[in-house]
Design a protein around this motif. Structure first.
Motif, PDB file in Angstrom:
ATOM      1  N   VAL A  50       0.843  -1.196   0.000  1.00  0.00           N
ATOM      2  CA  VAL A  50       0.000   0.000   0.000  1.00  0.00           C
ATOM      3  C   VAL A  50       0.879   1.247   0.000  1.00  0.00           C
ATOM      4  O   VAL A  50       1.750   1.394   0.862  1.00  0.00           O
ATOM      5  CB  VAL A  50      -0.942   0.010   1.220  1.00  0.00           C
ATOM      6  CG1 VAL A  50      -1.774   1.287   1.246  1.00  0.00           C
ATOM      7  CG2 VAL A  50      -1.832  -1.227   1.201  1.00  0.00           C
ATOM      8  N   LEU A  55      -3.555   4.807   4.289  1.00  0.00           N
ATOM      9  CA  LEU A  55      -4.257   3.562   3.972  1.00  0.00           C
ATOM     10  C   LEU A  55      -3.427   2.332   4.334  1.00  0.00           C
ATOM     11  O   LEU A  55      -3.813   1.201   3.994  1.00  0.00           O
ATOM     12  CB  LEU A  55      -4.619   3.522   2.478  1.00  0.00           C
ATOM     13  CG  LEU A  55      -5.599   4.589   1.992  1.00  0.00           C
ATOM     14  CD1 LEU A  55      -5.804   4.471   0.488  1.00  0.00           C
ATOM     15  CD2 LEU A  55      -6.935   4.464   2.725  1.00  0.00           C
ATOM     16  N   LEU A  58      -4.756  -1.110   5.583  1.00  0.00           N
ATOM     17  CA  LEU A  58      -5.432  -2.078   4.737  1.00  0.00           C
ATOM     18  C   LEU A  58      -4.566  -3.298   4.430  1.00  0.00           C
ATOM     19  O   LEU A  58      -5.092  -4.336   4.009  1.00  0.00           O
ATOM     20  CB  LEU A  58      -5.816  -1.425   3.392  1.00  0.00           C
ATOM     21  CG  LEU A  58      -6.746  -0.219   3.419  1.00  0.00           C
ATOM     22  CD1 LEU A  58      -6.851   0.380   2.025  1.00  0.00           C
ATOM     23  CD2 LEU A  58      -8.123  -0.619   3.932  1.00  0.00           C
ATOM     24  N   LEU A  66      -7.408  -4.970   2.193  1.00  0.00           N
ATOM     25  CA  LEU A  66      -7.004  -4.348   0.929  1.00  0.00           C
ATOM     26  C   LEU A  66      -7.859  -4.848  -0.227  1.00  0.00           C
ATOM     27  O   LEU A  66      -8.236  -4.072  -1.113  1.00  0.00           O
ATOM     28  CB  LEU A  66      -5.523  -4.619   0.659  1.00  0.00           C
ATOM     29  CG  LEU A  66      -4.953  -4.026  -0.629  1.00  0.00           C
ATOM     30  CD1 LEU A  66      -5.127  -2.517  -0.667  1.00  0.00           C
ATOM     31  CD2 LEU A  66      -3.468  -4.394  -0.773  1.00  0.00           C
ATOM     32  N   HIS A  69     -11.135  -3.075  -0.589  1.00  0.00           N
ATOM     33  CA  HIS A  69     -10.862  -1.685  -0.976  1.00  0.00           C
ATOM     34  C   HIS A  69     -10.535  -1.608  -2.472  1.00  0.00           C
ATOM     35  O   HIS A  69     -10.978  -0.666  -3.160  1.00  0.00           O
ATOM     36  CB  HIS A  69      -9.696  -1.131  -0.155  1.00  0.00           C
ATOM     37  CG  HIS A  69      -9.403   0.313  -0.433  1.00  0.00           C
ATOM     38  ND1 HIS A  69     -10.035   1.353   0.219  1.00  0.00           N
ATOM     39  CD2 HIS A  69      -8.548   0.901  -1.327  1.00  0.00           C
ATOM     40  CE1 HIS A  69      -9.590   2.504  -0.243  1.00  0.00           C
ATOM     41  NE2 HIS A  69      -8.688   2.255  -1.182  1.00  0.00           N
ATOM     42  N   ARG A  70      -9.815  -2.576  -2.970  1.00  0.00           N
ATOM     43  CA  ARG A  70      -9.418  -2.545  -4.378  1.00  0.00           C
ATOM     44  C   ARG A  70     -10.589  -2.816  -5.318  1.00  0.00           C
ATOM     45  O   ARG A  70     -10.525  -2.465  -6.499  1.00  0.00           O
ATOM     46  CB  ARG A  70      -8.253  -3.511  -4.624  1.00  0.00           C
ATOM     47  CG  ARG A  70      -6.975  -3.064  -3.919  1.00  0.00           C
ATOM     48  CD  ARG A  70      -5.782  -3.945  -4.235  1.00  0.00           C
ATOM     49  NE  ARG A  70      -5.301  -3.695  -5.600  1.00  0.00           N
ATOM     50  CZ  ARG A  70      -4.220  -4.296  -6.113  1.00  0.00           C
ATOM     51  NH1 ARG A  70      -3.537  -5.173  -5.375  1.00  0.00           N
ATOM     52  NH2 ARG A  70      -3.828  -4.024  -7.344  1.00  0.00           N
ATOM     53  N   GLU A  73     -11.517   0.613  -6.051  1.00  0.00           N
ATOM     54  CA  GLU A  73     -10.547   1.236  -6.949  1.00  0.00           C
ATOM     55  C   GLU A  73     -10.760   0.771  -8.389  1.00  0.00           C
ATOM     56  O   GLU A  73     -10.699   1.579  -9.332  1.00  0.00           O
ATOM     57  CB  GLU A  73      -9.124   0.910  -6.494  1.00  0.00           C
ATOM     58  CG  GLU A  73      -8.728   1.594  -5.198  1.00  0.00           C
ATOM     59  CD  GLU A  73      -7.267   1.388  -4.837  1.00  0.00           C
ATOM     60  OE1 GLU A  73      -6.725   2.200  -4.077  1.00  0.00           O
ATOM     61  OE2 GLU A  73      -6.651   0.398  -5.331  1.00  0.00           O
ATOM     62  N   HIS A 245      -6.321   3.602  -8.965  1.00  0.00           N
ATOM     63  CA  HIS A 245      -5.728   2.515  -8.188  1.00  0.00           C
ATOM     64  C   HIS A 245      -4.704   3.113  -7.214  1.00  0.00           C
ATOM     65  O   HIS A 245      -3.511   2.788  -7.229  1.00  0.00           O
ATOM     66  CB  HIS A 245      -5.060   1.507  -9.116  1.00  0.00           C
ATOM     67  CG  HIS A 245      -6.016   0.741  -9.977  1.00  0.00           C
ATOM     68  ND1 HIS A 245      -6.856  -0.231  -9.471  1.00  0.00           N
ATOM     69  CD2 HIS A 245      -6.269   0.792 -11.307  1.00  0.00           C
ATOM     70  CE1 HIS A 245      -7.578  -0.748 -10.456  1.00  0.00           C
ATOM     71  NE2 HIS A 245      -7.246  -0.142 -11.587  1.00  0.00           N
ATOM     72  N   THR A 247      -3.938   2.868  -4.099  1.00  0.00           N
ATOM     73  CA  THR A 247      -3.118   2.100  -3.159  1.00  0.00           C
ATOM     74  C   THR A 247      -1.891   1.512  -3.834  1.00  0.00           C
ATOM     75  O   THR A 247      -0.915   1.167  -3.160  1.00  0.00           O
ATOM     76  CB  THR A 247      -3.924   0.948  -2.516  1.00  0.00           C
ATOM     77  OG1 THR A 247      -4.379   0.052  -3.541  1.00  0.00           O
ATOM     78  CG2 THR A 247      -5.092   1.482  -1.697  1.00  0.00           C
ATOM     79  N   GLN A 248      -1.923   1.407  -5.165  1.00  0.00           N
ATOM     80  CA  GLN A 248      -0.878   0.677  -5.892  1.00  0.00           C
ATOM     81  C   GLN A 248      -0.017   1.521  -6.808  1.00  0.00           C
ATOM     82  O   GLN A 248       1.104   1.135  -7.124  1.00  0.00           O
ATOM     83  CB  GLN A 248      -1.534  -0.423  -6.748  1.00  0.00           C
ATOM     84  CG  GLN A 248      -2.429  -1.357  -5.966  1.00  0.00           C
ATOM     85  CD  GLN A 248      -1.700  -2.091  -4.878  1.00  0.00           C
ATOM     86  OE1 GLN A 248      -0.699  -2.759  -5.145  1.00  0.00           O
ATOM     87  NE2 GLN A 248      -2.154  -1.946  -3.644  1.00  0.00           N
ATOM     88  N   SER A 259       4.668   0.610  -5.763  1.00  0.00           N
ATOM     89  CA  SER A 259       5.010   0.796  -4.347  1.00  0.00           C
ATOM     90  C   SER A 259       6.507   0.841  -4.087  1.00  0.00           C
ATOM     91  O   SER A 259       6.933   1.261  -3.013  1.00  0.00           O
ATOM     92  CB  SER A 259       4.387  -0.322  -3.507  1.00  0.00           C
ATOM     93  OG  SER A 259       4.862  -1.589  -3.934  1.00  0.00           O
TER      94      SER A 259
END
Length: 296
Positions: A50, A55, A58, A66, A69-70, A73, A245, A247-248, A259
């Motif tokens: 993440v 976040l 997650l 996660l 959540h995705r 996204e 997206h 988180t990524q 990340s």
């Protein structure tokens, strides 16, 4: 045919975000042109790292939320690309992200890597027989870069295409359908090298710099059989989908980082290798339409 548009494209990907990075321009172009674009994502990407600190909770080593959540996204990314038919293989959470090759997560019950290929492929068969796509896009046998879920996505998509065409297989899943053309995601080596040269000249907006070896699916230029470039509006849609997206992926102008905080070029054109079916381009030239030469 069941009210579906004349042109129908199916993409099979391993995790949410893979589709936007690899095929964002292509998906936005065909969706805007009225083709039926179907995305099947094989896992929720539960094992991803993440990026945003707020976040971090997650992550799989903390709340392990996660994946759900995705889902959001991915829905936001598809809205940016104009794609309304996006599904998870067997339903959300049916197969779990397997982590990187050799990780303990590969062997966990329910991981995509440990799934029986034919059992997983049955879910693809159901989609193929419903949507009846003329074109399938997925990864090469190495999954582009050796990730177990990408390799498995290739296997499951390929097997699903075979079984969907078999008249004696699972008629409860629909009438048989043979996909006319199958493509693998590719990037020509010259384009990768030019992209990194451009990135170095501009100065990386991220802490580090990736290398051409970090780009999945790089091959010699003569392996490329199709090139899709669709104008600035579709490149902007791709960048917006990638930003969804969050988180990524971090996007900065024509560059992005995962990340690992290593900058990569964001490719405005997308490239493919035709591995089944007949090219619709003149010999020695690249197709500029994945549907070239296919029958409705």
């Amino acid at each position: 045919m069941n009210g579906l548009p004349a042109r129908r494209l199916l993409l099979v990907h391993a995790h949410p975000d893979d589709e936007s990075i690899n095929n964002g321009v292509t998906m936005a172009k065909y969706a805007a042109e009225g083709a039926h674009v179907t995305l099947v994502t094989c896992t929720l990407g539960e094992e991803g790292e993440v990026i945003p600190p707020d976040l971090a909770h997650l992550a799989p080593d903390r709340d392990d939320t996660l994946g759900p959540h995705r889902i959001g996204e991915l829905a936001a990314a598809m809205a940016e690309l104009g794609v309304t038919d996006h599904r998870f293989l067997g339903g959300p959470g049916r197969f779990r992200d397997s982590g990187m090759m050799g990780a303990e997560q590969n062997r966990r019950p329910g991981s995509f890597w440990s799934a029986d290929v034919d059992e997983a492929a049955a879910h693809i068969v159901e989609v193929i027989r419903e949507v009846r796509p003329q074109v399938l896009v997925t990864y090469d046998p190495d999954g582009g870069y050796g990730h177990p879920d990408h390799i498995q996505a290739h296997r499951v998509a390929t097997r699903g295409a075979e079984l969907a065409a078999e008249p004696t297989y699972r008629r409860d899943l629909g009438e048989p359908w043979r996909i006319g053309k199958i493509y693998w995601n590719r990037v020509p080596r010259s384009v990768v090298e030019e992209g990194f040269a451009r990135l170095k000249a501009a100065g990386t907006p991220f802490p580090g710099l990736a290398s051409p070896q970090d780009v999945p699916g790089v091959v010699a230029d003569d392996r490329i059989t199709a090139e899709i470039g669709a104008g600035e509006a579709f490149v902007a849609a791709k960048a917006a989908a990638m930003r969804a997206h969050a988180t990524q992926i971090a996007v900065d102008g024509p560059f992005f980082a995962l990340s690992n905080d290593l900058a990569q070029p964001l490719f405005a054109h997308e490239y493919y290798e035709l591995v089944a079916g007949r090219s619709g381009a003149a010999q020695g030239t690249r197709e500029d339409d994945l549907f070239a030469g296919v029958e409705a």
